[in-house]
Design a protein around this motif. Structure first.
Motif, PDB file in Angstrom:
ATOM      1  N   ARG A 138       0.846  -1.165  -0.014  1.00 49.12           N
ATOM      2  CA  ARG A 138       0.154  -0.050   0.024  1.00 49.12           C
ATOM      3  C   ARG A 138       0.808   1.305  -0.090  1.00 49.12           C
ATOM      4  N   HIS A 139       2.124   1.133  -0.298  1.00 46.07           N
ATOM      5  CA  HIS A 139       3.131   2.448  -0.116  1.00 46.07           C
ATOM      6  C   HIS A 139       2.696   3.176   1.268  1.00 46.07           C
ATOM      7  N   GLY A 140       2.831   2.137   2.091  1.00 43.64           N
ATOM      8  CA  GLY A 140       2.345   2.920   3.444  1.00 43.64           C
ATOM      9  C   GLY A 140       3.508   3.380   4.571  1.00 43.64           C
ATOM     10  N   ARG A 141       4.680   3.170   4.012  1.00 46.12           N
ATOM     11  CA  ARG A 141       5.873   3.668   4.669  1.00 46.12           C
ATOM     12  C   ARG A 141       6.420   5.122   4.178  1.00 46.12           C
ATOM     13  N   SER A 142       7.489   5.672   4.811  1.00 45.62           N
ATOM     14  CA  SER A 142       7.899   6.998   4.703  1.00 45.62           C
ATOM     15  C   SER A 142       8.256   7.116   3.063  1.00 45.62           C
ATOM     16  N   PHE A 143       8.509   8.183   2.532  1.00 48.11           N
ATOM     17  CA  PHE A 143       9.213   8.465   1.074  1.00 48.11           C
ATOM     18  C   PHE A 143      10.094   7.774   0.739  1.00 48.11           C
ATOM     19  N   TRP A 144      11.484   7.766   1.646  1.00 51.34           N
ATOM     20  CA  TRP A 144      12.751   6.972   1.562  1.00 51.34           C
ATOM     21  C   TRP A 144      12.451   5.603   1.783  1.00 51.34           C
ATOM     22  N   TRP A 148      13.448   2.601  -1.001  1.00 52.67           N
ATOM     23  CA  TRP A 148      14.113   1.326  -0.667  1.00 52.67           C
ATOM     24  C   TRP A 148      13.393   0.036  -1.010  1.00 52.67           C
ATOM     25  N   TRP A 149      12.243  -0.084  -0.560  1.00 49.99           N
ATOM     26  CA  TRP A 149      11.432  -1.199  -0.431  1.00 49.99           C
ATOM     27  C   TRP A 149      10.993  -1.611  -2.263  1.00 49.99           C
ATOM     28  N   GLN A 150      10.727  -0.367  -2.861  1.00 51.83           N
ATOM     29  CA  GLN A 150      10.289  -0.992  -4.057  1.00 51.83           C
ATOM     30  C   GLN A 150      11.225  -1.072  -5.255  1.00 51.83           C
ATOM     31  N   LEU A 151      12.160  -0.260  -4.891  1.00 45.24           N
ATOM     32  CA  LEU A 151      13.267  -0.320  -6.104  1.00 45.24           C
ATOM     33  C   LEU A 151      14.311  -1.490  -5.641  1.00 45.24           C
ATOM     34  N   HIS A 152      14.463  -1.891  -4.563  1.00 45.14           N
ATOM     35  CA  HIS A 152      15.469  -2.883  -4.106  1.00 45.14           C
ATOM     36  C   HIS A 152      15.140  -4.175  -3.379  1.00 45.14           C
ATOM     37  N   CYS A 153      13.975  -4.284  -3.162  1.00 46.90           N
ATOM     38  CA  CYS A 153      13.584  -5.290  -2.185  1.00 46.90           C
ATOM     39  C   CYS A 153      12.186  -6.084  -2.759  1.00 46.90           C
ATOM     40  N   ASP A 154      11.747  -7.324  -2.165  1.00 50.94           N
ATOM     41  CA  ASP A 154      10.702  -7.959  -2.695  1.00 50.94           C
ATOM     42  C   ASP A 154       9.846  -8.032  -1.335  1.00 50.94           C
ATOM     43  N   LEU A 155       8.579  -8.671  -1.391  1.00 54.07           N
ATOM     44  CA  LEU A 155       7.695  -8.738  -0.289  1.00 54.07           C
ATOM     45  C   LEU A 155       7.688 -10.331  -0.353  1.00 54.07           C
ATOM     46  N   ARG A 156       8.053 -11.179   0.723  1.00 56.27           N
ATOM     47  CA  ARG A 156       7.751 -12.554   0.764  1.00 56.27           C
ATOM     48  C   ARG A 156       6.684 -12.822   1.927  1.00 56.27           C
ATOM     49  N   LEU A 157       5.349 -12.876   1.381  1.00 51.17           N
ATOM     50  CA  LEU A 157       4.227 -13.104   2.346  1.00 51.17           C
ATOM     51  C   LEU A 157       4.437 -14.482   2.908  1.00 51.17           C
ATOM     52  N   HIS A 158       3.919 -14.639   4.085  1.00 46.02           N
ATOM     53  CA  HIS A 158       4.041 -15.899   4.965  1.00 46.02           C
ATOM     54  C   HIS A 158       3.244 -17.032   4.359  1.00 46.02           C
ATOM     55  N   ASN A 159       2.021 -16.427   3.868  1.00 45.82           N
ATOM     56  CA  ASN A 159       0.743 -17.255   3.559  1.00 45.82           C
ATOM     57  C   ASN A 159       0.097 -16.697   2.175  1.00 45.82           C
ATOM     58  N   PRO A 160       1.055 -16.818   0.992  1.00 45.16           N
ATOM     59  CA  PRO A 160       0.568 -15.831   0.063  1.00 45.16           C
ATOM     60  C   PRO A 160      -0.837 -16.342  -0.521  1.00 45.16           C
ATOM     61  N   PRO A 161      -1.589 -15.377  -1.116  1.00 43.60           N
ATOM     62  CA  PRO A 161      -2.886 -15.788  -1.771  1.00 43.60           C
ATOM     63  C   PRO A 161      -2.317 -16.607  -3.236  1.00 43.60           C
ATOM     64  N   TYR A 222       3.975   5.900  -5.484  1.00 46.26           N
ATOM     65  CA  TYR A 222       4.122   6.378  -4.024  1.00 46.26           C
ATOM     66  C   TYR A 222       2.937   7.556  -3.936  1.00 46.26           C
ATOM     67  N   PHE A 223       3.016   8.463  -4.656  1.00 50.59           N
ATOM     68  CA  PHE A 223       2.215   9.735  -4.640  1.00 50.59           C
ATOM     69  C   PHE A 223       0.707   9.270  -4.758  1.00 50.59           C
ATOM     70  N   ALA A 224       0.512   8.428  -5.781  1.00 54.68           N
ATOM     71  CA  ALA A 224      -1.111   7.822  -6.281  1.00 54.68           C
ATOM     72  C   ALA A 224      -1.644   7.184  -5.213  1.00 54.68           C
ATOM     73  N   HIS A 225      -0.887   6.897  -4.132  1.00 52.77           N
ATOM     74  CA  HIS A 225      -1.369   6.196  -3.042  1.00 52.77           C
ATOM     75  C   HIS A 225      -1.342   6.987  -1.824  1.00 52.77           C
ATOM     76  N   ASN A 226      -0.847   8.010  -1.779  1.00 51.94           N
ATOM     77  CA  ASN A 226      -0.533   9.027  -0.651  1.00 51.94           C
ATOM     78  C   ASN A 226      -0.965  10.476  -0.628  1.00 51.94           C
TER      79      ASN A 226
END
Length: 328
Positions: A138-144, A148-161, A222-226
């Motif tokens: 949800r782009h729910g953290r601070s700008f920086w 970092w998350w979106q350009l350099h990381c992935d999300l690993r959900l514990h129980n992905p849909p 980021y801006f389109a969700h904040n």
């Protein structure tokens, strides 16, 4: 802006029951770890370094023009018309050769392969329409932090849909080929540009273009969700889409994200007076040429009771309890 949030009383909206993504519950898109993704990070950093260092060493006004032309082309024909409005939402029909061409242009943006992009989009779309989801989605953290998350990381959900793609997409040999080779697809235009103008054309027409596409995709997301204006709100949704007026031409109309959250299957994103939408302008030209048909607009979509019109201020005003009438 979260509306009427209540885990105890909120059920999955009817409009999500035919979604490609199926989750056991909110926990499926809420619990997970953000982890460093080396390949993703090195891809972005490598392109950015080549764009800055190589671009500075080989700058000419012609090379800059190549950057502008190639970037506009892949964003308009590829990301907006090919990847988003056609492949993801199937909001219009066109000849198969044209669909393949547009999606190939979409791969040239440099974000991922067509199937990977579709999966990322649909997971995020599904999660944002639930009462809550992970901050990564949800782009729910601070700008920086979000950068970092979106350009350099992935999300690993514990129980992905579970996400199921239609056979026409999942079994398409061309799309599967592009998915396996999406990074290598930057080589053909690089060779062509090198033949036309040497390394300067490559640095500006490939490296700078990919860097701008990746960075711009995150920035607009980021801006389109904040931050931005709103015509509609989606009740019980984890996050609301926002319209970013100044970016209409830069994004080919993709900046009208509040409109898109309200009517995701619409081929037209700029729905109100003054909302410039180059993607829609191009699609109308294709329709006149007989190359696009069955174009879906808000009035053609299934009614969603959770979507409500909001007050004239359009900047976070609480929703009125009235039926939302789609613009025509």
């Amino acid at each position: 802006m979260r509306l009427g949030y209540s885990m105890a009383t909120t059920s999955i909206p009817e409009s999500l029951r035919t979604h490609r993504v199926v989750a056991e519950g909110v926990e499926s898109v809420l619990r997970g770890d953000v982890v460093y993704a080396p390949l993703k990070s090195l891809w972005f950093l490598g392109m950015a370094a080549a764009a800055v260092i190589g671009g500075a060493a080989t700058f000419t006004w012609t090379a800059l023009a190549v950057f502008v032309v190639t970037t506009v082309s892949v964003l308009l024909f590829g990301h907006s018309l090919g990847s988003h409005r056609k492949l993801v939402h199937d909001s219009y029909q066109c000849p198969k050769w044209l669909e393949y061409t547009l999606v190939y242009f979409g791969v040239q943006v440099g974000l991922s392969g067509p199937l990977g992009l579709l999966r990322q989009h649909d997971l995020r779309d599904y999660a944002q329409r639930l009462p809550d989801c992970h901050d990564y989605l949800r782009h729910g953290r601070s700008f920086w932090v979000d950068a970092w998350w979106q350009l350099h990381c992935d999300l690993r959900l514990h129980n992905p849909p579970r996400l199921t793609l239609e056979p026409r997409i999942a079994q398409d040999r061309f799309y599967r080929f592009l998915e396996r080779t999406w990074m290598a697809q930057q080589v053909p235009p690089a060779l062509l540009l090198y033949a036309l103008g040497g390394w300067g054309f490559v640095f500006w027409g490939v490296c700078a273009r990919v860097t701008a596409g990746m960075f711009g995709h995150w920035l607009i997301g980021y801006f389109a969700h904040n931050h931005g204006g709103m015509h509609h709100a989606v009740r019980n949704a984890a996050v609301q889409g926002r319209n970013i007026r100044f970016a209409s031409l830069l994004t080919m109309g993709e900046c009208w994200h509040n409109n898109h959250h309200a009517f995701p299957g619409s081929a037209r994103l700029g729905l109100f007076p003054g909302e410039w939408d180059p993607g829609w302008w191009t699609l109308t030209l294709l329709r006149r040429a007989g190359l696009a048909w069955n174009i879906r607009l808000p009035a053609d979509l299934q009614a969603r009771p959770e979507v409500v019109a909001i007050g004239p201020a359009q900047w976070g005003t609480p929703p009125v309890t009235a039926t939302c009438r789609p613009p025509r």
